[in-house]
Structure formats: structure tokens, C-alpha cells
Enzyme design. Structure first.
Site, PDB file in Angstrom:
ATOM      1  N   THR A  10       0.848  -1.230   0.088  1.00  0.00           N
ATOM      2  CA  THR A  10       0.177  -0.064  -0.046  1.00  0.00           C
ATOM      3  C   THR A  10       0.854   1.430   0.025  1.00  0.00           C
ATOM      4  O   THR A  10       0.587   2.287  -1.130  1.00  0.00           O
ATOM      5  CB  THR A  10      -1.054   0.168   1.169  1.00  0.00           C
ATOM      6  OG1 THR A  10      -1.896  -1.254   1.136  1.00  0.00           O
ATOM      7  CG2 THR A  10      -1.922   1.425   1.417  1.00  0.00           C
TER       8      THR A  10
HETATM    9  P1  AMP Z   1      -1.635  -3.160   3.597  1.00  0.00           P
HETATM   10  O1  AMP Z   1      -2.680  -3.879   3.304  1.00  0.00           O
HETATM   11  O2  AMP Z   1      -1.020  -3.904   4.629  1.00  0.00           O
HETATM   12  O3  AMP Z   1      -0.850  -2.961   2.464  1.00  0.00           O
HETATM   13  O4  AMP Z   1      -2.116  -1.739   3.984  1.00  0.00           O
HETATM   14  C1  AMP Z   1      -3.485  -1.228   4.004  1.00  0.00           C
HETATM   15  C2  AMP Z   1      -4.013  -0.588   5.257  1.00  0.00           C
HETATM   16  O5  AMP Z   1      -3.059   0.715   5.166  1.00  0.00           O
HETATM   17  C3  AMP Z   1      -5.286  -0.187   4.781  1.00  0.00           C
HETATM   18  O6  AMP Z   1      -6.349  -1.332   5.538  1.00  0.00           O
HETATM   19  C4  AMP Z   1      -5.508   1.363   5.716  1.00  0.00           C
HETATM   20  O7  AMP Z   1      -6.215   1.112   6.905  1.00  0.00           O
HETATM   21  C5  AMP Z   1      -4.053   1.619   6.213  1.00  0.00           C
HETATM   22  N1  AMP Z   1      -3.668   3.025   5.698  1.00  0.00           N
HETATM   23  C6  AMP Z   1      -3.948   3.469   4.412  1.00  0.00           C
HETATM   24  N2  AMP Z   1      -3.457   4.744   4.433  1.00  0.00           N
HETATM   25  C7  AMP Z   1      -2.954   5.059   5.712  1.00  0.00           C
HETATM   26  C8  AMP Z   1      -2.720   6.108   6.135  1.00  0.00           C
HETATM   27  N3  AMP Z   1      -2.562   7.441   5.629  1.00  0.00           N
HETATM   28  N4  AMP Z   1      -1.973   6.085   7.443  1.00  0.00           N
HETATM   29  C9  AMP Z   1      -2.011   5.118   8.282  1.00  0.00           C
HETATM   30  N5  AMP Z   1      -2.831   3.734   7.714  1.00  0.00           N
HETATM   31  C10 AMP Z   1      -3.057   3.769   6.272  1.00  0.00           C
HETATM   32 ZN    ZN Z   2      -3.188  -1.367  -0.421  1.00  0.00          ZN
HETATM   33 ZN    ZN Z   3      -3.862  -4.830   1.845  1.00  0.00          ZN
END
Ligand code: AMP
Ligand code: ZN
Ligand code: ZN
Length: 417
Positions: A77
Site C-alpha cells: 500500500t
Molecule cells: P496493507 O494492506 O497492509 O498494504 O495496508 C493497507 C492498510 O493501510 C489499509 O487497511 C489502511 O487501513 C491503512 N492505511 C492506508 N492509508 C493510511 C494512512 N495514510 N495512514 C495509516 N494507515 C493507512
Molecule cells: Zn493497499
Molecule cells: Zn492490503
């Protein structure tokens, strides 16, 4: 003979200038047009065909649709959100994963750590589009986006919100619409909107689950809600929408896991990441990175590919940053590398879907749709890399992009002449 070669030279020059014109011939956009960049985290490229998402389908059918947008490695992400808004690959913009160790700072960056999200030093190797815009007098607003909670060399978006995962997707869209109700001199011309329910469902239930279908439908309803809000304000015809995701989603299972402890002595390494790809560094006074890589390789099962940072496959563009671990453990699609710590209980709640694998893996493909007065109508093409999105956003806003690793191919494909 001289005439022929002269003609050839002229023809070549004409062709070249035609190409350049192609790159810059998109008509300048009126200054009262808005641009909203929407990210639906984890919306895999094929969900638009698989799931009940009538609004997205209509926007794609009437506007511009890349069948598959290729993310950068690792297909996570934070690295990919920052690539989308900078046009830089993770090795260049420095957000090399969701969590990583910086040897110069001797500290860990973490996506859910306040300090990591607010301190410029983690982010300032890149210039996100809202900074490019603000520097050129275009007001910008981020209703969540990785990197939006910090200043970059003293500049910030005019509006931003600290990330709050509890806000519903519709509340986030309403937040964007409220900004568009501001008086003209304060109203942003560029806004981001971030939706994460599809990513959550993909992790918890798998990409092809009924729950992920329902989340995709709900995200689609939020886009419809946003469009209705724009229409109610008389802004729909003036608004350009770019709808993207950061990566796709692939099935995984606790039965397709390789354990760090079976490959190395965990007391001798810093384990910097696990999951679809892992990263380790030898602790000082133990072994060299080359020795560590060789010993892991000797024990590695066929689903695990072990590389020194400098040996990472060139097509992954993931070498040139000290934040990248010394030894990378790259898993095949569907496979994860994990620690045994807490495993028997973690097994029961292990994710059913994930992402982070090689961007070329079909399941890692992302969404790209553009619709609005700046964009062509009913245009579909096969593939585009996400490094090209930044130049498109800048062109739609009529601002000069900062140096970046993308080019104008998306401007040529997507924008009206
Ligand atoms: P991942 O699937 O582990 O790559 O990360 C996705 C998660 O990142 C999502 O579920 C969001 O809740 C979290 N996320 C997205 N944008 C942000 C942000 N700006 N600050 C903190 N967490 C975030
Ligand atoms: Zn993502
Ligand atoms: Zn994810």
C-alpha cells in the site's frame, strides 16, 4: 541519392516532432476544472468485470480504462500510493515498504506510526502532486493518502486529515464534497479520496469471496454518492476523476508458508519484513550479507528466491536504496514467509488474501479508470505502469511536473486532444 537521404532526414524529423506533439498536444484544460483522485485500496484489476460495480463500469465504458495497471515492487500500500502521486519508483521515493528499517536514522518506519506519517525525513525524496500543485498556486486537499500528513520542504496541502480508519467510505466522500462547498478562493482544485474496505475484505476473506464482492459493491456505491454530490453542486461536468488502486489481491493460506527459523538463526539477523516478501540484515559482528544469503539459499524451498539487494532482478527496480534490506526473500504468488513466533495461534486467524508479490503476477494488477471533460471517451487499452499516473495528474491540472520516472504515455492515451 542526396535527395533521398535528405527526404529521409526530413521525414524522420517530422515523425519525431509528431511524436513530441503527440506528447504535448493534449489541449490545456480550463482553470475551473476540478480533479479528484480516488484510490480503492486492493481493488484488483478484474473486480470491475467480476463484481456488481455499475458506477465504475459506466465510468470506464464512457471514459478511459486500462484493463490492468501494473504496480511497483513490492505491491504494498504505502510504496504504491506514493508512486502514484510522485511518478517515482519505491527505490527512488524511499517508501520502500509499509514497514522498513532506515540504517542512517537507525529507526523503523511504520505505516501505522504517527511519527512516520508526520516526519518529512521519511518522505522528502519524492514530491507528491499536491506539493507540485501548491507550489504552482493550485489548492489541494487530501482526504487521506500516504504521505499527506507531512510537509515536503516546507510545503503542505491546503487541507489534509490525519488518517482515521473508522470513517466510513461515504463519510470520506462527504468530506471531499464539503471542501468543494468552500468559497471559490479557498476551494481546492485537486482532492484525493481513499477507500480501504475492499482491501480489508480481500485480506480477511480472500479476493473471490462474497464479502469482497460486497465490499466492491459498497465502494462503488460511494463513487455513485460522490457523483451525485458533484451533480447536486453543478460540478459533475467540470470534474475530472482518476480512479485507481494500489495493487491486486491473491489467495493465501497457512499451508503455504515458509518459516524464517527454518532458514537462519533468528538471533543473528534483523528481520525487517515478512509476508509475500521478506527482508533480513545480518546483525553486526555475525556474518556478511553474502554469507547469510548463501546459507539461506542452500536451505530455500523452490517457492523462495533469495537475493542480495544488489542482485535483485533488474525488472523489479529495487536495489538503489539503503532502506532496502541486505537480503531479500522473494516468494512465489500465494506463498508467504513468516516467523514461528506465536504461530500456532496465528495459524487460525491467518489472512486469506494478500499482496506484495512480483507486480507482473496477474493477481497483483490494479485498477485504472479516468472520466471527465479532460479525458477521451470510450477508450480502453491493455496495460499501463503506475509510474505514469503522476504526469497525467499534472497535465490535467495544467502544472509542470517535478522530475520523475514516468513519461507521457498516459497523457497521450487518456487525454482529449
Ligand atoms: P496493507 O494492506 O497492509 O498494504 O495496508 C493497507 C492498510 O493501510 C489499509 O487497511 C489502511 O487501513 C491503512 N492505511 C492506508 N492509508 C493510511 C494512512 N495514510 N495512514 C495509516 N494507515 C493507512
Ligand atoms: Zn493497499
Ligand atoms: Zn492490503
Amino acid at each position: 541519392m542526396r535527395f533521398v537521404s535528405c527526404f529521409c532526414l526530413l521525414a524522420a524529423l517530422a515523425w519525431l516532432s509528431g511524436c513530441q506533439n503527440g506528447a504535448i498536444s493534449a489541449a490545456p484544460r480550463p482553470k475551473d476544472e476540478l480533479l479528484i483522485l480516488v484510490s480503492i485500496d486492493g481493488f484488483r484489476w478484474d473486480y470491475i468485470d467480476r463484481y456488481d460495480v455499475p458506477t465504475l463500469r459506466q465510468l470506464a465504458r464512457d471514459g478511459v480504462h486500462a484493463r490492468r495497471m501494473t504496480p511497483c515492487f513490492p505491491s504494498k500500500t504505502f510504496p504504491n500510493h506514493y508512486t502514484l502521486v510522485t511518478g517515482l519508483r519505491p527505490e527512488t521515493h524511499g517508501i520502500v515498504s509499509n514497514w522498513f528499517w532506515d540504517p542512517a536514522f537507525a529507526e523503523t518506519f511504520g505505516m501505522s506510526k504517527d511519527a512516520s506519517n508526520t516526519e518529512a525525513r521519511w518522505w522528502d525524496a519524492g514530491e507528491p502532486v499536491w506539493i507540485t500543485a501548491e507550489k504552482q498556486g493550485v489548492r489541494s486537499a487530501c482526504f487521506f493518502w500516504p504521505g499527506s500528513e507531512t510537509d515536503i520542504r516546507g510545503v503542505r496541502p491546503s487541507f489534509f486529515r490525519k488518517f482515521n480508519g473508522k470513517l466510513t467510505s461515504d463519510q470520506r466522500a462527504d468530506g471531499v464534497l464539503a471542501l468543494l462547498d468552500l468559497p471559490a478562493e479557498r476551494r481546492p482544485r485537486f482532492c484525493t479520496l481513499y477507500i480501504d474496505i475492499v482491501d480489508h475484505a480481500g485480506h480477511n476473506f480472500g479476493p473471490l469471496s462474497p464479502q469482497t464482492a460486497a465490499a466492491a459493491h459498497e465502494a462503488d456505491a460511494t463513487i455513485a454518492h460522490l457523483l451525485a454530490g458533484l451533480a447536486a453542486r453543478g460540478l459533475r461536468e467540470k470534474t475530472n476523476l482518476v480512479l485507481v488502486s494500489d495493487h491486486g489481491m491473491s489467495e493465501c493460506s497457512p499451508d503455504r508458508v515458509v518459516f524464517v527459523e527454518d532458514l537462519m538463526d533468528p538471533a543473528k539477523v534483523r528481520i525487517e519484513s515478512t509476508g509475500p516478501n521478506g527482508g533480513v540484515r545480518p546483525l553486526p559482528g555475525t556474518v556478511s550479507a553474502a554469507e547469510l544469503a548463501a546459507s539461506i539459499r542452500a536451505k530455500a524451498p523452490p517457492q523462495l528466491h533469495v537475493y542480495l539487494r544488489d542482485e535483485m532482478p533488474a525488472n523489479l527496480h529495487y536495489r538503489n536504496n539503503p532502506r532496502i534490506p541486505d537480503v531479500m526473500l522473494v516468494m512465489d504468488d500465494h506463498w508467504n514467509i513468516e516467523s514461528k513466533i506465536g504461530w500456532p495461534s496465528r495459524r487460525a486467524t491467518y489472512v486469506k488474501g494478500s499482496h506484495g508479490w512480483d507486480p507482473a503476477t496477474p493477481n497483483m494488477g490494479a485498477l485504472f479508470v479516468a472520466n471527465g471533460p479532460a479525458f477521451r471517451r470510450s477508450r480502453e487499452f491493455a496495460e499501463v505502469e503506475n509510474i505514469h499516473v503522476y504526469n497525467l495528474l499534472c497535465r490535467v491540472l495544467g502544472i509542470a511536473p517535478a522530475p520523475n520516472e514516468g513519461d507521457n504515455r498516459l497523457v497521450r492515451e487518456a487525454m482529449k486532444r
